[in-house]
Scaffold this active site. Structure first.
Site, mmCIF file in Angstrom:
data_model
loop_
_atom_site.group_PDB
_atom_site.id
_atom_site.type_symbol
_atom_site.label_atom_id
_atom_site.label_comp_id
_atom_site.label_asym_id
_atom_site.label_seq_id
_atom_site.Cartn_x
_atom_site.Cartn_y
_atom_site.Cartn_z
ATOM 1 N N HIS A 412 0.815 -1.224 0.000
ATOM 2 C CA HIS A 412 0.000 0.000 0.000
ATOM 3 C C HIS A 412 0.846 1.271 0.000
ATOM 4 O O HIS A 412 0.343 2.368 -0.273
ATOM 5 C CB HIS A 412 -0.927 0.017 1.227
ATOM 6 C CG HIS A 412 -2.234 0.705 0.973
ATOM 7 N ND1 HIS A 412 -2.368 1.792 0.139
ATOM 8 C CD2 HIS A 412 -3.486 0.462 1.449
ATOM 9 C CE1 HIS A 412 -3.631 2.195 0.109
ATOM 10 N NE2 HIS A 412 -4.332 1.396 0.898
ATOM 11 N N ARG A 413 2.133 1.161 0.273
ATOM 12 C CA ARG A 413 2.991 2.349 0.229
ATOM 13 C C ARG A 413 3.161 2.853 -1.194
ATOM 14 O O ARG A 413 3.359 4.061 -1.423
ATOM 15 C CB ARG A 413 4.367 2.023 0.818
ATOM 16 C CG ARG A 413 4.363 1.620 2.279
ATOM 17 C CD ARG A 413 5.740 1.172 2.737
ATOM 18 N NE ARG A 413 6.233 0.038 1.946
ATOM 19 C CZ ARG A 413 7.425 -0.511 2.098
ATOM 20 N NH1 ARG A 413 8.265 -0.028 3.003
ATOM 21 N NH2 ARG A 413 7.805 -1.539 1.348
#
Length: 439
Positions: A412-413
């Site tokens: 998700h980064r």
């Protein structure tokens, strides 16, 4: 003074390895390119070759020794005009202490490219000739021959001016290569640790009280690295998961037709079509083909697909380079060759290092669906389940279709939910309309 032969780093994740076998003995004369030993790494067992001519003066690490740290001195090489007396009081410390350190290099590859862990301190000119002979690694010679590069016009950045792979690549792009006596630039998540013992995988020492009788199977270097890297991935990478069901009846039909008309020896698999569909979907949604670093998001311009292959004692991920620029027949042929080499332990570093996106397929084992662990530094991995007949609704009526569940694990980064969803939508279109991936 004697030349140090160092334990090489044969992969970006390697901090230690097992010196499985010596192929030379003390007193043997070796030339550049001669195979010295077999090293068991976290990926495979590989042959290691000499980068210098001379005589094996002393072997410091015995065959079968486990946990040999990268950059540790494993042997001493006597140069021309040196005898055994030169070994007395010879420095056997790592290269950071000083001395003329020469690392052995993996056969068919030059480990010093962009990941140098054993820089040389030689002050020899960049291009070193022995008579009319230009010093170059076997891989550098092969690439130069293939690309039509004249070795005499290339400056060597390896030990004592030896021409290595990166020098040929630099000559092709007219860029100067980093010298071996300076720290090499490192890319995100590809830094090799200095000589040191690798940390324990997780410090996991469970309470074994009450267990029945068991057999203790020692962990191999590969098993330890898998444990450590996957633990790090789950602890440090914020995973989220997107699952989609793909109807594959059309894909199975097209695959059958392709194989009926394919050249002899070519047999396209469902996994080959998944690789092809993934690479095209990454072209259409390039934001999903990305890697996170603290400084910047690296959006890769080429679709290099890592494919999980089970081998004895673990797994490895050979890479289909530029999969987005290859057809199904080429992907199929290359994948079969890489899988065979992986199972035989013969993959070279350039065949499993890197990769921008991973595919793991357990469908052949009847697994309906699963969520894979991301392979850092990549941002995504696609888990593919089995195709099975399930009830579906078509045009308001109940019908039976062959359905394959696929789950995308996402960092998700670097990839947000909407980007991941766009990728999965494109992937589903390609799988359910396979003719479109042939255009």
């Amino acid at each position: 003074m004697p030349v140090k032969i160092l334990m090489p780093a044969l992969s970006p994740t390697m901090t230690e390895g097992t010196l499985a076998k010596w192929l030379v003995k003390e007193g043997d004369t070796v030339e550049s390119g001669d195979v010295l030993a077999e090293i068991e790494t976290d990926k495979a067992t590989m042959e290691v070759e000499a980068v210098e001519e001379g005589k094996i003066g002393k072997i410091l690490v015995e065959a079968g020794t486990e946990g040999v740290a990268v950059n540790a001195v494993i042997a001493l090489l006597l140069e021309e005009d040196e005898d055994a007396s030169a070994l007395e009081g010879a420095d056997t410390s790592g290269p950071n202490v000083g001395g003329d350190a020469k690392s052995s290099t993996p056969k068919e590859d030059e480990k010093t490219e962009s990941k140098d862990v054993a820089p040389a301190t030689s002050s020899a000119p960049t291009t070193s000739k022995d008579g009319d002979r230009v010093k170059a690694s076997p891989l550098a010679r092969r690439i130069a021959s293939q690309e039509g590069v004249e070795l005499s016009g290339v400056d060597g950045s390896g030990p004592r001016g030896r021409i290595v792979k990166r020098d040929i690549e630099a000559a092709l792009t007219n860029k100067p290569a980093a010298k071996a006596d300076a720290p090499a630039a490192t890319k995100a998540d590809a830094t090799i640790a200095p000589a040191a013992k690798a940390p324990a995988a997780s410090g996991w020492n469970p309470d074994l009280t009450g267990l029945p009788e068991y057999e203790e199977i020692p962990n191999t270097s590969m098993r330890k690295i898998i444990a450590r890297r996957l633990t790090e991935s789950k602890q440090q990478v914020p995973h989220f998961y997107l699952t989609i069901d793909c109807q594959i009846d059309n894909l199975l039909s097209v695959r059958k037709q392709l194989n009926e008309k394919a050249a002899e020896g070519v047999k396209v698999s469902v996994n080959d079509m998944v690789i092809r569909a993934s690479s095209i979907a990454l072209k259409r949604v390039p934001a999903a083909n990305a890697i996170w670093t603290d400084a910047a998001i690296l959006q890769c311009k080429q679709q290099d697909i890592s494919v999980a292959v089970a081998i004895d004692g673990g797994l490895i991920t050979p890479v289909i380079r530029n999969a987005g620029g290859k057809g199904l027949a080429e992907i199929s042929t290359e994948m079969k060759a890489l899988a065979a080499k992986a199972r035989d332990g013969k993959l070279q570093p350039q065949e499993f290092q890197g990769g921008t996106f991973s595919v793991s397929n357990l469908g052949m084992f009847g697994i309906k669906d699963f969520a894979a662990i991301i392979n850092p530094p990549q941002g995504c991995i696609l888990a593919v389940g089995a195709g099975e007949q399930r009830p579906v609704v078509k045009d308001g009526a109940l019908a039976i279709a062959t359905v394959m569940s696929c789950t995308l694990s996402v960092d998700h980064r670097v990839v947000d939910g909407a980007i991941g969803a766009q990728f999965m939508a494109e992937f589903k279109k390609l799988i359910e309309d396979p003719i479109s991936m042939l255009l």
